[in-house]
Design a protein around this motif. Sequence first.
Motif, mmCIF file in Angstrom:
data_model
loop_
_atom_site.group_PDB
_atom_site.id
_atom_site.type_symbol
_atom_site.label_atom_id
_atom_site.label_comp_id
_atom_site.label_asym_id
_atom_site.label_seq_id
_atom_site.Cartn_x
_atom_site.Cartn_y
_atom_site.Cartn_z
ATOM 1 N N ALA A 1 -7.541 -9.334 4.290
ATOM 2 C CA ALA A 1 -6.500 -8.477 3.608
ATOM 3 C C ALA A 1 -5.787 -9.608 2.238
ATOM 4 O O ALA A 1 -4.971 -9.030 1.264
ATOM 5 C CB ALA A 1 -5.374 -8.379 5.002
ATOM 6 N N MET A 2 -6.116 -10.313 2.737
ATOM 7 C CA MET A 2 -5.324 -11.599 1.330
ATOM 8 C C MET A 2 -6.506 -11.701 0.333
ATOM 9 O O MET A 2 -5.523 -11.689 -1.288
ATOM 10 C CB MET A 2 -6.406 -13.492 1.913
ATOM 11 C CG MET A 2 -4.390 -13.480 3.199
ATOM 12 S SD MET A 2 -2.962 -14.027 2.909
ATOM 13 C CE MET A 2 -3.362 -15.317 1.699
ATOM 14 N N GLU A 3 -7.810 -11.110 0.084
ATOM 15 C CA GLU A 3 -7.865 -11.231 -1.046
ATOM 16 C C GLU A 3 -7.888 -10.314 -1.986
ATOM 17 O O GLU A 3 -7.480 -10.081 -2.552
ATOM 18 C CB GLU A 3 -9.667 -11.175 -0.605
ATOM 19 C CG GLU A 3 -10.551 -10.970 -1.926
ATOM 20 C CD GLU A 3 -11.780 -11.079 -2.249
ATOM 21 O OE1 GLU A 3 -12.596 -10.794 -2.854
ATOM 22 O OE2 GLU A 3 -12.572 -10.831 -1.383
ATOM 23 N N ILE A 4 -7.273 -9.083 -0.977
ATOM 24 C CA ILE A 4 -7.133 -7.690 -1.284
ATOM 25 C C ILE A 4 -5.130 -7.836 -1.908
ATOM 26 O O ILE A 4 -4.978 -7.323 -3.383
ATOM 27 C CB ILE A 4 -6.988 -6.454 0.271
ATOM 28 C CG1 ILE A 4 -8.439 -6.132 0.419
ATOM 29 C CG2 ILE A 4 -6.317 -5.506 -0.872
ATOM 30 C CD1 ILE A 4 -8.552 -5.308 1.392
ATOM 31 N N ASN B 1 5.875 -8.341 2.390
ATOM 32 C CA ASN B 1 5.613 -7.031 2.308
ATOM 33 C C ASN B 1 4.201 -5.747 1.987
ATOM 34 O O ASN B 1 3.777 -5.322 2.662
ATOM 35 C CB ASN B 1 6.149 -5.617 1.866
ATOM 36 C CG ASN B 1 6.176 -4.552 2.128
ATOM 37 O OD1 ASN B 1 5.783 -3.097 1.559
ATOM 38 N ND2 ASN B 1 7.803 -4.016 2.642
ATOM 39 N N TRP B 2 3.515 -6.659 1.443
ATOM 40 C CA TRP B 2 2.043 -6.089 1.235
ATOM 41 C C TRP B 2 1.198 -6.554 1.705
ATOM 42 O O TRP B 2 0.409 -4.974 2.035
ATOM 43 C CB TRP B 2 1.891 -6.596 -0.773
ATOM 44 C CG TRP B 2 2.557 -5.380 -1.616
ATOM 45 C CD1 TRP B 2 3.494 -4.398 -1.236
ATOM 46 C CD2 TRP B 2 2.254 -5.841 -2.841
ATOM 47 N NE1 TRP B 2 3.783 -3.675 -2.533
ATOM 48 C CE2 TRP B 2 3.395 -4.551 -3.565
ATOM 49 C CE3 TRP B 2 2.073 -6.844 -3.838
ATOM 50 C CZ2 TRP B 2 3.641 -5.123 -5.163
ATOM 51 C CZ3 TRP B 2 1.848 -6.293 -5.301
ATOM 52 C CH2 TRP B 2 3.162 -5.904 -5.645
ATOM 53 N N GLY B 3 1.246 -7.513 2.114
ATOM 54 C CA GLY B 3 0.100 -8.781 2.796
ATOM 55 C C GLY B 3 0.044 -8.074 4.272
ATOM 56 O O GLY B 3 -1.272 -7.632 4.817
ATOM 57 N N VAL B 4 1.415 -7.580 4.686
ATOM 58 C CA VAL B 4 1.653 -6.709 6.010
ATOM 59 C C VAL B 4 1.085 -5.546 6.111
ATOM 60 O O VAL B 4 0.416 -5.919 7.472
ATOM 61 C CB VAL B 4 3.135 -7.121 7.164
ATOM 62 C CG1 VAL B 4 2.765 -6.335 7.903
ATOM 63 C CG2 VAL B 4 3.106 -8.658 6.797
#
Length: 315
Positions: free
Chosen positions: A38-41, A89-92
């Motif tokens: 998720a962090m790389e995306i 928001n995007w990360g979660v």
Amino acid sequence: MAGTSKGEHRIGLLNGIAAYGMWGLVPLFWPLLKPAGAMEILAHRMVWSLVFVAVALVFTRRWAWAGQLLRQPRRLALIAVAAAVITVNWGVYIWAVNSGHVVEASLGYFINPLMTIALGVLLLKERLRPVQWAAVAVGFAAVVVLTVGYGQPPWISLCLAVSFATYGLVKKKVNLGGVESLAAETAIQFLPALAYLIWLGTHGGLTFATQGPTHAVLLASTGIVTALPLVCFGAAAIRVPLSTLGLLQYLAPVFQFLLGILYFHEAMPPERWAGFALVWLALALLTWDAMRSAHRARVVAMSRRTDPAAVTVDV
């Protein structure tokens, strides 16, 4: 003129459906980016979004706003806050979808209008009509039911709702166009995101260059996936009434909810259905109240045009 107006309205409506439809179907996209985490995306989304909107702004030659923004420290600070909040928001959201919580993520966007109202009361001291108070109370009851059902509060939903409602509040104060705002926000996000990707690469965790060209193209396309719905939304916002956009906004969580159940086969025990039913009831109350208020406002406007001395109706 009437025909042109109808044509413009139709174009706006189609763009609005396209924008919220893309936001609603985006849970199908994030799993395609595995094995990236998720962090790389998230980092790729920030980097490639700036690239995409920068190219768009070069072609449209819309740069005047940037110089004005740089001379306004207060607006710049608000943009930085918006960038931080939308990063959360995007990360979660990416993590939730790729971890099998699509239904709970959809709940966050269902309760977002209720959270926006709550922030308006708490931060802006706005006054609510009785029906709005009832909707907020029903929404609170829904959270209680879901908390009992989950055994803990629906943290993913609440985090998405609070972050996006806060983002909307800040964006309202900044008063900048969708594409321009995204360009400014991703400009702030760009260097930290790029630094993270470089760090990830030096530690052997970057998938961009190790999983083949298709994977790299998909990661790069996160910029298009982020910006294209905003372009459609901007085209809709100037052509259709806000009341219509308010109804269209429910398309996204409806699509996400249906994907969570029908495509990802997530569980929906009775207590979750009960919580969602209460949320939908709260949204129905809000929609009915908004439509009634808009109708009364139109009646008042028409009465003023026909008889300026007429007594106004309390809306």
